[in-house]
Design an enzyme around this catalytic site. Structure first.
Site, PDB file in Angstrom:
ATOM      1  N   CYS A  30     -10.612   2.596   6.757  1.00 18.14           N
ATOM      2  CA  CYS A  30     -10.579   3.394   5.679  1.00 18.14           C
ATOM      3  C   CYS A  30     -11.935   4.297   5.566  1.00 18.14           C
ATOM      4  CB  CYS A  30     -10.430   2.484   4.294  1.00 18.14           C
ATOM      5  SG  CYS A  30     -11.403   1.049   4.492  1.00 18.14           S
ATOM      6  N   CYS A  31     -13.097   3.689   5.873  1.00 18.06           N
ATOM      7  CA  CYS A  31     -14.160   4.423   5.698  1.00 18.06           C
ATOM      8  C   CYS A  31     -14.582   5.796   6.112  1.00 18.06           C
ATOM      9  CB  CYS A  31     -15.524   3.408   6.022  1.00 18.06           C
ATOM     10  SG  CYS A  31     -15.152   1.778   4.974  1.00 18.06           S
ATOM     11  N   HIS A  68       0.749  -1.319   0.038  1.00 21.65           N
ATOM     12  CA  HIS A  68       0.040   0.097  -0.020  1.00 21.65           C
ATOM     13  C   HIS A  68       0.762   1.325   0.054  1.00 21.65           C
ATOM     14  CE1 HIS A  68      -3.455  -2.687   0.841  1.00 21.65           C
ATOM     15  NE2 HIS A  68      -4.338  -1.879   0.824  1.00 21.65           N
ATOM     16  N   GLU A 123     -19.492  -2.393   0.774  1.00 18.91           N
ATOM     17  CA  GLU A 123     -18.526  -1.521   1.782  1.00 18.91           C
ATOM     18  C   GLU A 123     -18.738  -0.092   1.537  1.00 18.91           C
ATOM     19  OE1 GLU A 123     -14.460  -2.336   1.247  1.00 18.91           O
ATOM     20  OE2 GLU A 123     -13.728  -0.445   2.231  1.00 18.91           O
ATOM     21  N   HIS A 162     -11.595  -6.486  -5.994  1.00 22.96           N
ATOM     22  CA  HIS A 162     -12.041  -5.643  -4.601  1.00 22.96           C
ATOM     23  C   HIS A 162     -12.447  -4.354  -5.322  1.00 22.96           C
ATOM     24  CE1 HIS A 162     -10.487  -2.850  -1.584  1.00 22.96           C
ATOM     25  NE2 HIS A 162     -10.615  -3.841  -0.772  1.00 22.96           N
ATOM     26  N   ASP A 197       0.732  -0.100  -8.660  1.00 24.62           N
ATOM     27  CA  ASP A 197       0.226  -0.122  -7.179  1.00 24.62           C
ATOM     28  C   ASP A 197      -0.739  -1.516  -7.119  1.00 24.62           C
ATOM     29  OD1 ASP A 197      -0.288   0.084  -4.443  1.00 24.62           O
ATOM     30  OD2 ASP A 197      -1.022   2.144  -4.669  1.00 24.62           O
ATOM     31  N   GLY A 198      -0.640  -2.287  -5.901  1.00 21.34           N
ATOM     32  CA  GLY A 198      -1.625  -3.245  -5.577  1.00 21.34           C
ATOM     33  C   GLY A 198      -3.152  -2.820  -5.007  1.00 21.34           C
ATOM     34  N   HIS A 199      -2.958  -1.576  -4.616  1.00 22.09           N
ATOM     35  CA  HIS A 199      -4.458  -0.791  -4.293  1.00 22.09           C
ATOM     36  C   HIS A 199      -4.233   0.422  -5.103  1.00 22.09           C
ATOM     37  CE1 HIS A 199      -7.778   0.881  -2.795  1.00 22.09           C
ATOM     38  NE2 HIS A 199      -7.903   0.137  -1.472  1.00 22.09           N
ATOM     39  N   GLU A 245     -13.960  -8.464  -0.198  1.00 23.01           N
ATOM     40  CA  GLU A 245     -14.461  -6.978  -0.316  1.00 23.01           C
ATOM     41  C   GLU A 245     -14.835  -6.577  -1.680  1.00 23.01           C
ATOM     42  OE1 GLU A 245     -11.093  -4.987   1.761  1.00 23.01           O
ATOM     43  OE2 GLU A 245     -12.181  -5.048   3.667  1.00 23.01           O
TER      44      GLU A 245
END
Lengths: 636, 636
Positions: free
Chosen positions: A406-407, A132, A338, A270, A182-184, A322
């Site tokens: 995160c949310c 991340h 989510e 995701h 990036d992985g996310h 997710e």
């Protein structure tokens, strides 16, 4: 390269003074942002930036700090948005202090990540799949841009520019991460924002490079794992034996690395990662006039909205990733949806509207915003849902924080930047995308014009727009979105039925405006029963109740029995009452009575008439635990 | 002490030559029993009795052998039952060899458990809560009795008597386990069988002692844990940190140790444990004329059948405890309904009928037997369900064995001893509980009488009973069960409508019988729609289809669409066809078509008429994977 021809208005050029949104935004300012600041302090996120992370029990020191810059950054972004609309010296000072911490944590060469500086020095950019780093960098960049735009200060903007410049070198030709990404996903859309704020082409180039590297062969995450020689951050943490390897199609879909992004056709993996990627693709398609990215976005959109979208605007039905399940796989009790994914859908939908000028994207944006997103926070703004199921067996409730937090800050930054979703300008004039009481100030054809709007939306469909300032008579197209649910909408100009054309889902009033002009839009708002495609198994034989943009749900506390025992009568009357600041819809229905004859019987159970009362879905779970459902059985 | 006044007929006095059951029993003999024997050989269960258990990977040597005597014992019991009805020299020899192994493993003092002899010497009877020693002992005793009754040999009976005698000392006054009882009930009902086979009062006394010790204060499992000084077998294996402690009410309910058994009022905890305990309580109530145990049984029964029984006769809805959920908590997709629990319900229901003479218990027995039990095995008898959900999303299938292999041999021993459930005798005559083609030979008033019955049950409700042998004219009450679903049943004697009284759910034909007498019972068998109490949320707005004792289900393979898209038309015709040896019911229904207008619409989805085809629930999952449901939506 064509200039983008549509843009959101700048935050400072839009005012919101809305009965629905302003109290929520005030709650974010007075409660959510301070609550979150306290949590970042308690949790160690700020302290980590001193690069001497305090020790936790066991290996927490290693486990937790990995996303921490993103928490800090989203809080800075939300707080900056607040500063864009008012003087709040204490908040301003708190931001300055947080930015000082970030400045202190930034390395000589621009690198800024406490985990890889303090805990794993020498390992930076070696675990893009799991660690991340670029995700955190992206949020820092978004925060830097928001802080700059709100305050004019370049303290954080300068920090993130230096970091972005380092990343460009690391990922550039001949750099150690050439071919990586990036992985996310997150940094890609952030770099587009940085480009817009700085007008530096290189940030756009980097965004495109990272986007187009994604999913190409040879597979970068395999190559980096081989170079690194270990199982990666989540390999180590999630499967201690080290057997973890992400090599299946499903694993690659998780990060949307199963194919080059231009060749992707279905929303998979995701959901938040997907939304951030698709948002960047739409941005790049707009900025670069890139038809390949544009087409990919439309394909992915069609797949999502025709097969994977909850009626609440929630997305990502499968808790195990997710993320997206199979088409039509939208379970109610166990669905994930989510909060961050619905927020990501708002981001993407808005960019799709800016890219195409089509209202259908805002219809989905509005569905997500008023329902799936808002449900993410409690009425008092201090408790949160990570997942937002469409039904509860009575055990579901919000939490006040999450280890992976995160949310909550994502919700805060969205609500504090709501302005950008209300209006969009282009060469022909102004799009009114959302009906939010307030004003828009813009310059059109070199002349200044201010348009106000006023309504009790979403409770009432009567919306009045007024031109309160206009430099000389001013020809301009005013586009009013006609929501998909508002068949029979009418438009009047200065009290008389207006000539208008309908284009891409907008009523276009194209005329010469003068101060004092008034436009009245009326959107019919009778409550309706919504039904799902029969392939949505959780909604079989069931209906949802919607009024205007608000999707309702039935909570046990308002009704005669646990929710599964209720059924809406087909053809029965639906009546709306406005109670305690929100609608309730009262539906004629039946409640199953006790069994006549033991546990099983050949007799149908007795059913008694009942009035079924709803509340808006976003408002559920604020009055204790109980059964809840959006999809309610429908009887003959 | 009153003599029990009702008893099952002896296995050898009942013949079964039934179109439905005989092929299934033959499959058990020719396929299931050999398959299971091979598995016991491969799995190491036989080898363990050499007391040098072969080494497995890691700690498997410790983990697996704990229930192993029970696997061997249930196989012996099933095989012995087969020998009760025919000469099978190879099987007889195989049993002798297995019994030799058991004889070799028995210790000087009578103790017989390979795990505590070979792996944990010196620890016997120190972990009654977890280690299943008395459970294994109980199954050995049942096997010993079955083997003796089938073959007349006392080889195994002698072994288990010596073991039971040791247990009586260990658990007797002043013994090291005084006050103790088993963590998994089983030995209590086995000791009653041993008492009946040997006429030794001490086995009955021990059964009562173990039963009445249960749930008394001080709590034995706490005391033994303190003496032992560790967390117990499952504490060690299931929570390696050793934090495992069973002290909550829920934990005690798991073993039915939350209260003395006479004070228990609700069916709670692990369902198989509960069934075995309640069975022993009913046995003891009968043998001892113990009204306290009798009353407790009736209370527990009422609770179970009015709130916790699946329409298939499955019980134990909660997979987390393999046991009972809350009242009416009978989910379909996620429900557990272990095969062994349905078998245990057959055991208990039968004993309740013997105790009370009431047919209502056999109604439940029959529901479990033809549905929840039979579904546990594949049509070819070599694959098994551990849990039996009432609906499948298309992913559920049987397995060919389980690490914890309790269900397959349990099914085998039930089917091979079906005789005992068909007829019950008492001082007045004969109860016909099940309709199974074959014969019963009994002595009534000192005179021999043979009654045959013939039918195509469960496919046809025309049942003919004949007196084929009667020593002189013989007055006797013949009681024919009138199933709860068979309203309007008729009885004819020798071709003429018969005088009979209805008593406890039986048609009582009380007359003097002579050879050649014939009784015709006609049970109406129109298929019906069954509905559940509205508190059963999974069955809301849905119906199940039942014909006679057979509960049907709908499988995707026979229908126009995945099962959730089908709905039975209320008031529509139900038609039965007999295909490939079993019924299918064809119901008028609707299949939801594709959506007219996107994922969500205010229009009801198009629905087309369709014929919905069922199969018996027991027969599902024999033709590949697909969606399945017992509860089907019902339309207007």
């Amino acid at each position: 390269m064509p200039a983008p021809h549509r843009t959101s208005l700048h935050l400072a050029d839009v005012a919101i003074a809305d009965g629905f949104w302003s109290p929520r935004r005030e709650t974010v300012r007075t409660r959510t942002i301070p609550h979150q600041e306290a949590r970042l302090r308690e949790g160690g996120q700020f302290e980590a930036l001193l690069l001497e992370p305090r020790s936790h029990d066991g290996d927490d020191r290693e486990r937790f700090p990995i996303f921490w810059e993103s928490d800090v950054a989203k809080w800075i972004e939300a707080a900056s948005n607040v500063l864009a609309h008012g003087d709040h010296p204490e908040l301003d000072a708190a931001l300055d202090k947080a930015i000082e911490l970030l400045a202190g944590a930034q390395q000589e060469d621009g690198y800024l990540n406490s985990y890889f500086t303090a805990v794993k020095p020498g390992k930076r950019f070696t675990d893009l799949r799991d660690a991340h780093e670029l995700y955190c960098a992206g949020h820092l960049i978004e925060a830097g841009v928001a802080h700059y735009e709100a305050t004019g200060k370049t303290t954080l903007l300068g920090i993130v520019r230096r970091y972005a410049d380092l990343i460009a070198v690391e990922f550039g030709p001949g750099g150690p991460c050439e071919g990586g990404y990036d992985g996310h996903q997150e940094i890609e859309l952030a770099l587009v924002k940085l480009h817009r704020a700085t007008n530096e082409q290189r940030y756009l180039d980097l965004a495109l490079l990272l986007t187009d590297n994604r999913g190409r062969a040879p597979f970068y995450f395999d190559a980096e794992a081989e170079r690194r020689g270990d199982t990666g951050y989540f390999g180590g943490h999630w499967s201690p034996g080290g057997a973890y390897a992400r090599t299946s199609r499903r694993d690659r879909e998780y990060h949307q690395t199963h194919a080059p992004v231009r060749e992707q056709t279905e929303a998979v993996g995701h959901a938040v990662r997907a939304m951030y990627q698709y948002s960047a693709m739409a941005d790049l398609a707009l900025e670069l006039g890139d038809q390949g990215l544009h087409d990919a976005c439309e394909r992915l959109w069609d797949d999502l909205v025709t097969t994977k979208l909850y009626v609440t605007g929630g997305i990502g039905a499968d808790p195990s990733i997710e993320g997206f399940g199979k088409p039509y796989d939208l379970p109610d009790h166990t669905g994930y949806a989510e909060t961050c994914a619905a927020i990501g859908l708002v981001f993407w939908a808005h960019r799709m509207m800016v890219l195409t000028g089509e209202a259908k994207y805002v219809d989905v944006l509005e569905r997500a915003l008023y329902n799936g997103v808002l449900a993410g926070a409690s009425a008092d703004g201090t408790e949160y849902f990570y997942g937002n199921p469409l039904a509860s067996d009575g055990t579901v409730e919000r939490s006040d924080w999450f280890d992976c937090a995160c949310c909550p800050p994502n919700l805060a930054r969205l609500l504090t930047s709501l302005e950008q979703y209300v209006y969009v300008g282009d060469a022909e004039g102004l799009y009114v995308n959302l009906y939010v009481t307030g004003a828009a100030r813009l310059t059109h054809g070199g002349k200044r014009i201010t348009v106000t709007q006023e309504s009790d939306y979403p409770w009432n469909g009567d919306i009045t727009l007024r031109v309160t300032e206009a430099e000389a008579p001013l020809p301009m197209a005013l586009r009013l979105r006609l929501p998909e649910w508002a068949a029979g909408a009418t438009v009047q100009v200065n009290g008389a039925p207006a000539e208008y054309r309908t284009e891409n889902g907008y009523a276009v009033v194209d005329r010469t405006w003068t101060e004092g002009d008034r436009v009245d839009l009326t959107l019919p708002m009778a409550p309706v029963l919504v039904r799902a495609d029969p392939r949505v198994l959780a909604a079989h034989g069931k209906v949802a109740i919607q009024r205007g943009p608000i999707v309702h749900c039935v909570e046990e506390i308002d009704n005669a029995a646990p929710v599964p025992r209720l059924a809406v009568a087909r053809g029965g009357e639906l009546r709306t009452e406005h109670v305690d600041g929100q609608d309730t819809v009262i539906a004629e229905g039946l409640v199953d009575g006790p069994a006549a004859d033991g546990l099983y019987s050949t007799e149908p159970p007795a059913a008694a008439p009942t009035a079924i009362r709803t509340v808006p879905y976003y408002a559920w779970a604020n009055r204790g635990k109980g059964t809840m459902a959006v999809w309610i059985r429908e009887t003959p």
